[in-house]
Design a protein around this motif. Structure first.
Motif, PDB file in Angstrom:
ATOM      1  N   VAL A  36       0.822  -1.225   0.000  1.00 21.51           N
ATOM      2  CA  VAL A  36       0.000   0.000   0.000  1.00 21.51           C
ATOM      3  C   VAL A  36       0.849   1.265   0.000  1.00 21.51           C
ATOM      4  N   SER A  37       0.281   2.291  -0.650  1.00 25.17           N
ATOM      5  CA  SER A  37       0.845   3.643  -0.619  1.00 25.17           C
ATOM      6  C   SER A  37       0.316   4.347   0.622  1.00 25.17           C
ATOM      7  N   ALA A  38       0.775   5.582   0.800  1.00 26.34           N
ATOM      8  CA  ALA A  38       0.211   6.416   1.852  1.00 26.34           C
ATOM      9  C   ALA A  38      -1.229   6.781   1.473  1.00 26.34           C
ATOM     10  N   MET A  39      -2.052   7.074   2.502  1.00 25.02           N
ATOM     11  CA  MET A  39      -3.463   7.361   2.217  1.00 25.02           C
ATOM     12  C   MET A  39      -3.627   8.696   1.467  1.00 25.02           C
ATOM     13  N   MET A  42      -1.351  12.024   1.301  1.00 30.49           N
ATOM     14  CA  MET A  42      -0.565  12.222   2.524  1.00 30.49           C
ATOM     15  C   MET A  42       0.937  12.414   2.263  1.00 30.49           C
ATOM     16  N   THR A  43       1.453  11.839   1.184  1.00 31.51           N
ATOM     17  CA  THR A  43       2.891  12.047   0.912  1.00 31.51           C
ATOM     18  C   THR A  43       3.155  13.532   0.655  1.00 31.51           C
ATOM     19  N   ASN A  44       2.239  14.176  -0.075  1.00 30.57           N
ATOM     20  CA  ASN A  44       2.394  15.628  -0.294  1.00 30.57           C
ATOM     21  C   ASN A  44       2.326  16.367   1.032  1.00 30.57           C
ATOM     22  N   GLY A 118       4.248   7.933   5.949  1.00 29.21           N
ATOM     23  CA  GLY A 118       2.863   7.851   5.459  1.00 29.21           C
ATOM     24  C   GLY A 118       2.472   6.408   5.168  1.00 29.21           C
ATOM     25  N   GLU A 119       3.402   5.648   4.600  1.00 28.53           N
ATOM     26  CA  GLU A 119       3.131   4.244   4.263  1.00 28.53           C
ATOM     27  C   GLU A 119       3.072   3.378   5.516  1.00 28.53           C
ATOM     28  N   MET A 120       3.845   3.784   6.558  1.00 26.93           N
ATOM     29  CA  MET A 120       3.791   3.030   7.821  1.00 26.93           C
ATOM     30  C   MET A 120       2.381   3.142   8.402  1.00 26.93           C
ATOM     31  N   GLY A 184       4.557   0.284   0.346  1.00 25.59           N
ATOM     32  CA  GLY A 184       5.219   0.657  -0.893  1.00 25.59           C
ATOM     33  C   GLY A 184       6.182   1.795  -0.605  1.00 25.59           C
ATOM     34  N   PHE A 185       6.966   2.192  -1.614  1.00 22.77           N
ATOM     35  CA  PHE A 185       7.732   3.434  -1.592  1.00 22.77           C
ATOM     36  C   PHE A 185       9.020   3.375  -0.757  1.00 22.77           C
ATOM     37  N   ILE A 186       9.131   2.398   0.171  1.00 23.71           N
ATOM     38  CA  ILE A 186      10.260   2.418   1.113  1.00 23.71           C
ATOM     39  C   ILE A 186      11.108   1.161   0.969  1.00 23.71           C
ATOM     40  N   GLY A 198      11.774   7.020  -4.548  1.00 23.53           N
ATOM     41  CA  GLY A 198      11.356   8.053  -5.499  1.00 23.53           C
ATOM     42  C   GLY A 198       9.849   8.191  -5.490  1.00 23.53           C
ATOM     43  N   ARG A 199       9.351   9.406  -5.770  1.00 24.61           N
ATOM     44  CA  ARG A 199       7.909   9.645  -5.739  1.00 24.61           C
ATOM     45  C   ARG A 199       7.179   8.665  -6.663  1.00 24.61           C
ATOM     46  N   GLU A 200       6.014   8.288  -6.240  1.00 26.54           N
ATOM     47  CA  GLU A 200       5.172   7.311  -6.953  1.00 26.54           C
ATOM     48  C   GLU A 200       5.853   5.943  -7.007  1.00 26.54           C
ATOM     49  N   GLY A 201       6.728   5.690  -6.038  1.00 29.84           N
ATOM     50  CA  GLY A 201       7.554   4.487  -6.097  1.00 29.84           C
ATOM     51  C   GLY A 201       6.876   3.199  -5.643  1.00 29.84           C
ATOM     52  N   SER A 202       5.617   3.272  -5.211  1.00 31.36           N
ATOM     53  CA  SER A 202       4.973   2.050  -4.713  1.00 31.36           C
ATOM     54  C   SER A 202       4.747   1.002  -5.803  1.00 31.36           C
ATOM     55  N   ASP A 203       4.538   1.469  -7.037  1.00 32.30           N
ATOM     56  CA  ASP A 203       4.411   0.502  -8.139  1.00 32.30           C
ATOM     57  C   ASP A 203       5.711  -0.294  -8.247  1.00 32.30           C
TER      58      ASP A 203
END
Ligand code: ASP
Length: 421
Positions: A36-39, A42-44, A118-120, A184-186, A198-203
């Motif tokens: 999962v990404s941040a809700m 929330m990253t912004n 945010g992802e945590m 994701g993302f981390i 990197g931004r949008e890195g959860s994919d």
């Protein structure tokens, strides 16, 4: 085994989390990794918090916004205020406060220690919610799975170590239940510090898990019905591409199609793992599939729109030709200033670049070039790329606008246009 990735838009409310839980529940006949990404956005918000903290502005309004946003969703999902999720979230909020103290440290390092949280939060909320509705699952700290170097904000993945860790952890988790929930993302470096991808890195995170576990398929759940031939925010009549090849998807992502992170496709292609893009609003509909077996060429043109472009023309002051030496220096200055180049064209005495507009970086770039070069530019432009174009498609896109630069090859046309209106 399968991997599902849910982006921020799918979990931006309590209803969203419930919907995601329903989708997961329907796919637990085999082991499932959920990333999962941040809700929501929330990253912004975390980026805003970091900026306020760094600039010694009052952080409380943004901190409270982030806190209230998560707690509001959590109250709706867990009416019992003594539920363990609340102390878990407090633990993460405490980490946010701790990251405040890193103000004297390198910006990118502090960014990762704060913005990655945010992802945590989202992964903990989802995991506890699944548990509450009877979906047995295990929350995993992704730092123990994806190993990166210490390039903060752009972690480079150590594939060998990541594969070993991911396989070990998945084996343990799937021995007890069919659902692994992670962020994701981390990733994590060898000191166990958070390093974002990197931004949008959860994919990309999802693709890393898919690759390392050599899964049957990966599904990215989006707020659109699949991989579309255009961004529906900018083009009416966007249509779904039912099947496309990895190579086509890489090209589209490279030119700026935002549906999927460009780095995500290659790992999947290397192990021939099919990628589905589906709608979380209509989970039983077919979506799109990206594989090698899809027919080579989409049957319709694909449009990629990039707003906020600047077209920069660079002329050597000494009237010399634009040659290798000039070019290597110009590229060096662009790279130094982190200016992303989207298109280039050169003539004997000038070199023209279309790049993403970023005021600060652009000013630095001009300052660095102005000793040796004369620089002219047009800003507030749009770049439209059309793959598999026809003359008619180009005409329709341009309308009565001024084309400042046009470049074509057999499959792709790129147009730098003045903004409409
Ligand atoms: N939350 C991160 C971002 O918004 C990563 C992601 O969602 O892919 O960039």
């Amino acid at each position: 085994m399968q991997v599902f990735k849910f982006g921020g838009a799918s979990i931006n409310s309590a209803k969203g989390v419930q919907n995601v839980a329903q989708i997961i529940a329907q796919h637990l006949n085999k082991p499932l990794v959920v990333i999962v990404s941040a809700m929501g956005k929330m990253t912004n918000a975390f980026e805003d918090l970091l900026a306020a903290n760094r600039e010694n502005r009052d952080t409380m309004p943004i901190y409270n916004y982030i806190r209230d946003y998560h707690l509001q969703i959590t109250y709706e999902l867990f009416p019992d205020k003594s539920h363990r999720i609340y102390s878990e979230l407090e633990g993460v909020f405490f980490m946010v406060m701790n990251a405040y103290k890193l103000n004297d440290e390198d910006y990118d390092y502090q960014y990762d220690q704060m913005v990655g949280l945010g992802e945590m939060l989202s992964s903990k909320i989802l995991s506890y919610y699944l548990q509450q509705v009877g979906i047995s699952n295990q929350w995993v700290d992704v730092k123990t799975c994806i190993t990166t170097d210490s390039t903060f904000r752009e972690g480079k993945v150590n594939w060998t170590l990541s594969e070993i860790h991911i396989r070990e952890i998945a084996k343990k988790v799937f021995a007890t239940c069919n659902c692994l929930v992670t962020q994701g993302f981390i990733g994590g470096d060898d000191k166990g510090r958070m390093v974002t991808l990197g931004r949008e890195g959860s994919d990309y995170s999802a693709a890393i898990f898919a690759y390392c576990l050599n899964v049957e398929n990966l599904t990215i759940w989006k707020d659109v019905p699949g991989f579309l031939n255009a961004d529906p925010r900018y083009f009416k009549d966007a249509q779904k591409l039912d099947k496309i090849t990895y190579s086509e998807a890489i090209e589209l992502a490279y030119y700026g199609a935002t549906i999927i992170h460009p780095k995500s496709i290659k790992p999947l292609q290397n192990r021939r793992i099919p990628l589905f893009v589906k709608s979380f609003n209509d989970p039983t509909s077919e979506g799109s599939i990206i594989t090698n077996t899809a027919s080579e060429k989409p049957k319709m043109p694909c449009y990629i729109y990039k707003p906020n472009q600047v077209l920069i023309s660079i002329y050597p002051k000494d009237f010399s030709f634009i040659a290798e030496q000039n070019l290597s220096y110009i590229f060096f200055v662009f790279a130094e200033n982190n200016m992303k180049i989207n298109l280039i064209q050169n003539s004997a005495v000038s070199f023209t670049v279309c790049a993403d507009e970023n005021k600060q970086r652009f000013e630095n770039l001009i300052a660095a070039l102005s000793n040796n070069f004369k620089v002219r530019y047009n800003d507030r432009l749009e770049l439209i790329t059309i793959r598999h174009y026809s003359e008619k498609d180009i005409k329709n896109v341009v309308g009565d606008r001024v084309v400042l630069l046009e470049q074509r090859n057999r499959t792709t046309a790129q147009l730098v246009l003045q903004k409409q209106g």
